[in-house]
Design a protein around this motif. Structure first.
Motif, PDB file in Angstrom:
ATOM      1  N   GLU A   1      16.170  31.230 -39.443  1.00  0.00           N
ATOM      2  CA  GLU A   1      14.928  31.790 -38.910  1.00  0.00           C
ATOM      3  C   GLU A   1      14.276  32.745 -39.908  1.00  0.00           C
ATOM      4  O   GLU A   1      13.063  32.725 -40.095  1.00  0.00           O
ATOM      5  CB  GLU A   1      15.211  32.559 -37.613  1.00  0.00           C
ATOM      6  CG  GLU A   1      15.510  31.700 -36.415  1.00  0.00           C
ATOM      7  CD  GLU A   1      15.784  32.522 -35.175  1.00  0.00           C
ATOM      8  OE1 GLU A   1      15.871  31.951 -34.089  1.00  0.00           O
ATOM      9  OE2 GLU A   1      15.930  33.761 -35.299  1.00  0.00           O
TER      10      GLU A   1
ATOM     11  N   THR B   1       7.830  21.408 -33.873  1.00  0.00           N
ATOM     12  CA  THR B   1       7.425  22.815 -33.987  1.00  0.00           C
ATOM     13  C   THR B   1       6.218  23.089 -33.106  1.00  0.00           C
ATOM     14  O   THR B   1       5.276  22.292 -33.073  1.00  0.00           O
ATOM     15  CB  THR B   1       7.078  23.166 -35.445  1.00  0.00           C
ATOM     16  OG1 THR B   1       8.201  22.888 -36.280  1.00  0.00           O
ATOM     17  CG2 THR B   1       6.714  24.633 -35.578  1.00  0.00           C
TER      18      THR B   1
ATOM     19  N   CYS C   1      11.815  21.553 -41.768  1.00  0.00           N
ATOM     20  CA  CYS C   1      11.423  22.616 -40.839  1.00  0.00           C
ATOM     21  C   CYS C   1      10.199  23.378 -41.351  1.00  0.00           C
ATOM     22  O   CYS C   1       9.260  23.647 -40.587  1.00  0.00           O
ATOM     23  CB  CYS C   1      12.582  23.590 -40.645  1.00  0.00           C
ATOM     24  SG  CYS C   1      13.945  22.962 -39.651  1.00  0.00           S
TER      25      CYS C   1
ATOM     26  N   GLU D   1      22.021  30.290 -37.939  1.00  0.00           N
ATOM     27  CA  GLU D   1      20.697  30.002 -37.381  1.00  0.00           C
ATOM     28  C   GLU D   1      19.747  31.185 -37.562  1.00  0.00           C
ATOM     29  O   GLU D   1      18.549  30.999 -37.805  1.00  0.00           O
ATOM     30  CB  GLU D   1      20.817  29.654 -35.890  1.00  0.00           C
ATOM     31  CG  GLU D   1      21.394  28.283 -35.593  1.00  0.00           C
ATOM     32  CD  GLU D   1      22.893  28.203 -35.811  1.00  0.00           C
ATOM     33  OE1 GLU D   1      23.424  27.092 -35.965  1.00  0.00           O
ATOM     34  OE2 GLU D   1      23.547  29.283 -35.826  1.00  0.00           O
TER      35      GLU D   1
ATOM     36  N   VAL E   1      11.996  17.167 -36.788  1.00  0.00           N
ATOM     37  CA  VAL E   1      11.828  18.540 -36.328  1.00  0.00           C
ATOM     38  C   VAL E   1      10.532  18.644 -35.531  1.00  0.00           C
ATOM     39  O   VAL E   1       9.499  18.114 -35.949  1.00  0.00           O
ATOM     40  CB  VAL E   1      11.776  19.524 -37.515  1.00  0.00           C
ATOM     41  CG1 VAL E   1      11.490  20.938 -37.037  1.00  0.00           C
ATOM     42  CG2 VAL E   1      13.070  19.488 -38.303  1.00  0.00           C
TER      43      VAL E   1
ATOM     44  N   TYR F   1      14.338  29.616 -33.777  1.00  0.00           N
ATOM     45  CA  TYR F   1      14.912  28.304 -34.095  1.00  0.00           C
ATOM     46  C   TYR F   1      15.877  27.892 -32.991  1.00  0.00           C
ATOM     47  O   TYR F   1      16.752  28.673 -32.599  1.00  0.00           O
ATOM     48  CB  TYR F   1      15.643  28.352 -35.438  1.00  0.00           C
ATOM     49  CG  TYR F   1      16.436  27.104 -35.722  1.00  0.00           C
ATOM     50  CD1 TYR F   1      15.799  25.917 -36.054  1.00  0.00           C
ATOM     51  CD2 TYR F   1      17.824  27.109 -35.618  1.00  0.00           C
ATOM     52  CE1 TYR F   1      16.520  24.766 -36.288  1.00  0.00           C
ATOM     53  CE2 TYR F   1      18.553  25.958 -35.860  1.00  0.00           C
ATOM     54  CZ  TYR F   1      17.901  24.793 -36.198  1.00  0.00           C
ATOM     55  OH  TYR F   1      18.614  23.646 -36.423  1.00  0.00           O
ATOM     56  N   LYS F   2      15.712  26.681 -32.500  1.00  0.00           N
ATOM     57  CA  LYS F   2      16.568  26.156 -31.442  1.00  0.00           C
ATOM     58  C   LYS F   2      17.317  24.935 -31.962  1.00  0.00           C
ATOM     59  O   LYS F   2      16.702  23.930 -32.310  1.00  0.00           O
ATOM     60  CB  LYS F   2      15.730  25.783 -30.212  1.00  0.00           C
ATOM     61  CG  LYS F   2      15.018  26.975 -29.577  1.00  0.00           C
ATOM     62  CD  LYS F   2      14.256  26.572 -28.335  1.00  0.00           C
ATOM     63  CE  LYS F   2      13.581  27.763 -27.676  1.00  0.00           C
ATOM     64  NZ  LYS F   2      12.850  27.383 -26.440  1.00  0.00           N
ATOM     65  N   SER F   3      18.644  25.065 -32.035  1.00  0.00           N
ATOM     66  CA  SER F   3      19.448  23.947 -32.499  1.00  0.00           C
ATOM     67  C   SER F   3      19.582  22.902 -31.400  1.00  0.00           C
ATOM     68  O   SER F   3      19.316  23.161 -30.226  1.00  0.00           O
ATOM     69  CB  SER F   3      20.831  24.431 -32.941  1.00  0.00           C
ATOM     70  OG  SER F   3      21.482  25.100 -31.882  1.00  0.00           O
TER      71      SER F   3
ATOM     72  N   ILE G   1      10.772  26.393 -33.424  1.00  0.00           N
ATOM     73  CA  ILE G   1      11.228  25.203 -34.138  1.00  0.00           C
ATOM     74  C   ILE G   1      12.415  24.605 -33.398  1.00  0.00           C
ATOM     75  O   ILE G   1      13.421  25.285 -33.167  1.00  0.00           O
ATOM     76  CB  ILE G   1      11.609  25.539 -35.589  1.00  0.00           C
ATOM     77  CG1 ILE G   1      10.371  26.042 -36.346  1.00  0.00           C
ATOM     78  CG2 ILE G   1      12.218  24.330 -36.294  1.00  0.00           C
ATOM     79  CD1 ILE G   1      10.654  26.487 -37.751  1.00  0.00           C
ATOM     80  N   GLN G   2      12.291  23.349 -33.031  1.00  0.00           N
ATOM     81  CA  GLN G   2      13.329  22.650 -32.270  1.00  0.00           C
ATOM     82  C   GLN G   2      13.950  21.540 -33.125  1.00  0.00           C
ATOM     83  O   GLN G   2      13.254  20.651 -33.603  1.00  0.00           O
ATOM     84  CB  GLN G   2      12.749  22.043 -30.989  1.00  0.00           C
ATOM     85  CG  GLN G   2      13.717  21.173 -30.205  1.00  0.00           C
ATOM     86  CD  GLN G   2      14.874  21.966 -29.619  1.00  0.00           C
ATOM     87  OE1 GLN G   2      14.654  22.899 -28.845  1.00  0.00           O
ATOM     88  NE2 GLN G   2      16.097  21.605 -29.980  1.00  0.00           N
ATOM     89  N   GLU G   3      15.252  21.634 -33.314  1.00  0.00           N
ATOM     90  CA  GLU G   3      15.954  20.569 -34.028  1.00  0.00           C
ATOM     91  C   GLU G   3      16.017  19.316 -33.161  1.00  0.00           C
ATOM     92  O   GLU G   3      16.427  19.368 -32.004  1.00  0.00           O
ATOM     93  CB  GLU G   3      17.380  21.013 -34.374  1.00  0.00           C
ATOM     94  CG  GLU G   3      18.212  19.901 -34.997  1.00  0.00           C
ATOM     95  CD  GLU G   3      19.682  20.263 -35.117  1.00  0.00           C
ATOM     96  OE1 GLU G   3      20.457  19.411 -35.587  1.00  0.00           O
ATOM     97  OE2 GLU G   3      20.066  21.394 -34.728  1.00  0.00           O
TER      98      GLU G   3
END
Length: 223
Positions: free
Chosen positions: A79, A40, A117, A75, A38, A64-66, A104-106
């Motif tokens: 968040e 961030t 996360c 999602e 993850v 939050y970005k999947s 936050i980027q997966e």
């Protein structure tokens, strides 16, 4: 049955991280836990839109970005859990009428994802120098169909699990800050999971300490 009799795996996966790698944010962390990864980024304290401005404290927002696709209800709930946790740990009254944004980027979800996360967000807040009341550490455990407890499960183990529990503890008194659960479990199993995750959170806090020591010594890769 004794508590340890139903603990199959009491070892957390290896954790590594990189801090301060991005140039356009105030703080960032890329956390790898096992094969889960993850990234961030933290922006702020900064100006906030007037309609979101709070007079006596900072506004905390989490995006939050999947890895693929557009965010949905799941999602948004994700968040909310992370935002509520971060709002609890941030000393928001130190930054009134301002905003703290956490992105936050997966990168890779290979199990115990929510914990990764939250831990990544805490490290990014530390890197940004945001005022905190305390640190938080998240740990996940799983109860499989046989009733055994597995600490820090991977995605394959999660698919065959009966219940998945994520606990977030503070580093002052090791009180529970957040609990997120899925599935069915007994009160005894919940207590066993709480105890195991509480003990394991100390390992996460120690990792934070080593991470910041490495950053301050200008060696940004931690292992």
């Amino acid at each position: 049955m004794k508590t340890d009799d139903n603990l199959v795996d009491k070892v957390m996966r290896e954790m590594t991280c990189e801090l301060g790698q991005l140039t356009r944010c105030d703080g960032d962390a890329c956390l790898i836990q096992g094969e889960t990864c993850v990234a961030t980024a933290v922006y702020g304290p900064t100006e906030v839109r007037m309609n979101k401005e709070i007079l006596d404290k900072a506004t905390v927002e989490v995006v939050y970005k999947s890895k693929v696709g557009l965010p949905g209800c799941a999602e948004k709930m994700f968040e909310r859990i992370i935002r509520n946790t971060c709002e609890t740990t941030i000393l928001t009254t130190a930054h009134p009428r301002s905003g703290i944004n956490i992105i936050i980027q997966e990168m890779q979800n290979s199990g115990s994802y929510l914990a990764c996360c939250i831990n990544s967000a805490c490290l990014a807040l530390l890197d940004a120098g945001v005022s905190l009341k305390f640190l938080v550490a998240a740990v996940t455990c799983l109860i499989n169909k046989e009733g055994d407890i597995i600490l820090d499960p991977n995605s394959k183990q999660e698919k065959d699990g009966k219940a998945l529990l994520t606990f977030v503890f503070d580093n002052k008194d090791f009180n529970i800050v957040t609990v997120n659960t899925k599935g069915s479990y007994s009160s005894r199993q919940f207590k066993d999971c709480t105890s195991l995750c509480k003990t394991s959170s100390k390992q996460v806090f120690e990792f934070y300490k080593k991470s910041m020591e490495k950053l301050l010594s200008k060696d940004n890769f931690v292992k």
